[in-house]
Motif scaffolding. Structure first.
Motif, PDB file in Angstrom:
ATOM      1  N   ASN A  52      41.403-101.950-111.029  1.00 38.68           N
ATOM      2  CA  ASN A  52      41.745-103.088-111.883  1.00 38.68           C
ATOM      3  C   ASN A  52      43.042-102.747-112.621  1.00 38.68           C
ATOM      4  OD1 ASN A  52      41.813-105.317-113.492  1.00 38.68           O
ATOM      5  ND2 ASN A  52      39.737-105.073-114.292  1.00 38.68           N
ATOM      6  N   ALA A  95      44.029-104.757-115.979  1.00 34.84           N
ATOM      7  CA  ALA A  95      43.311-104.282-117.163  1.00 34.84           C
ATOM      8  C   ALA A  95      43.809-102.898-117.567  1.00 34.84           C
ATOM      9  CB  ALA A  95      41.812-104.250-116.903  1.00 34.84           C
ATOM     10  N   ALA A  96      44.167-102.056-116.587  1.00 41.72           N
ATOM     11  CA  ALA A  96      44.698-100.725-116.899  1.00 41.72           C
ATOM     12  C   ALA A  96      46.030-100.834-117.618  1.00 41.72           C
ATOM     13  CB  ALA A  96      44.842 -99.903-115.625  1.00 41.72           C
ATOM     14  N   GLN A 102      38.845 -97.953-110.877  1.00 46.18           N
ATOM     15  CA  GLN A 102      38.164 -99.140-110.364  1.00 46.18           C
ATOM     16  C   GLN A 102      39.100-100.039-109.575  1.00 46.18           C
ATOM     17  OE1 GLN A 102      36.579-100.985-113.871  1.00 46.18           O
ATOM     18  NE2 GLN A 102      34.860 -99.553-114.031  1.00 46.18           N
ATOM     19  N   GLU A 123      39.889 -95.753-121.180  1.00 47.02           N
ATOM     20  CA  GLU A 123      39.706 -96.995-120.429  1.00 47.02           C
ATOM     21  C   GLU A 123      40.795 -97.160-119.378  1.00 47.02           C
ATOM     22  OE1 GLU A 123      39.380-100.466-122.850  1.00 47.02           O
ATOM     23  OE2 GLU A 123      37.709 -99.666-124.018  1.00 47.02           O
ATOM     24  N   TYR A 152      39.877 -97.973-115.560  1.00 48.96           N
ATOM     25  CA  TYR A 152      40.348 -99.166-114.855  1.00 48.96           C
ATOM     26  C   TYR A 152      41.173 -98.800-113.629  1.00 48.96           C
ATOM     27  CZ  TYR A 152      38.841-102.131-118.739  1.00 48.96           C
ATOM     28  OH  TYR A 152      38.103-102.786-119.672  1.00 48.96           O
TER      29      TYR A 152
END
Length: 143
Positions: A92, A95-96, A90, A83, A87
């Motif tokens: 983000n 969130a990462a 993307q 994940e 992230y």
């Protein structure tokens, strides 16, 4: 580039559209030009002030190594590590970073559980050796 009416248009502009209001922000992940604030309010162009995307670690190697320590938690750590990369791709970064901290926490828990399990196994082996050495090797009246 010329339009069908023979007028020269600046590169990157569509006919009938003016310049964007508020100016052009710096590309995401790039530092703002000298003397201008970052459009995201943080130095380096990345939210939170970090300028390097590679500073967010995914701990994938540690998560894979934890399979030998506590495989149940290690599987979730590997999924969370994936994940982190998702992230980051993307964009983000918050969130990462959160997924990176979760991965590190799961790996730490798996390492502690695995370490305690190894310590318990060593203690049990020592107790078994001591118990086996204290048992007499012959029984009955022929000793």
């Amino acid at each position: 580039m010329t339009n069908p009416y023979g007028q020269q248009q600046p590169y990157g502009q569509q006919p009938g559209y003016g310049p964007p209001s508020g100016g052009m922000p710096a590309p995401y992940g790039q530092p703002a030009p000298y003397g201008q604030p970052s459009p995201y309010g943080a130095p380096g162009g990345m939210p939170g002030g970090g300028g390097d995307i590679n500073a967010i670690k995914d701990y994938k190697g540690w998560a894979i190594g934890c399979i030998f320590l506590c495989w149940i938690i290690a599987i979730f750590a590997i999924m969370k590590s994936n994940e982190v990369n998702t992230y980051k791709m993307q964009g983000n970064y918050a969130a990462a970073a959160d997924a990176s901290r979760s991965t590190r926490t799961m790996c730490m828990i798996a390492s502690i559980i695995g370490g305690l399990g190894c310590l318990f196994a060593i203690v049990m082996i020592i107790i078994s050796i001591v118990a086996a050495a204290s048992v007499p090797s012959c029984y009955g009246r022929y000793c």
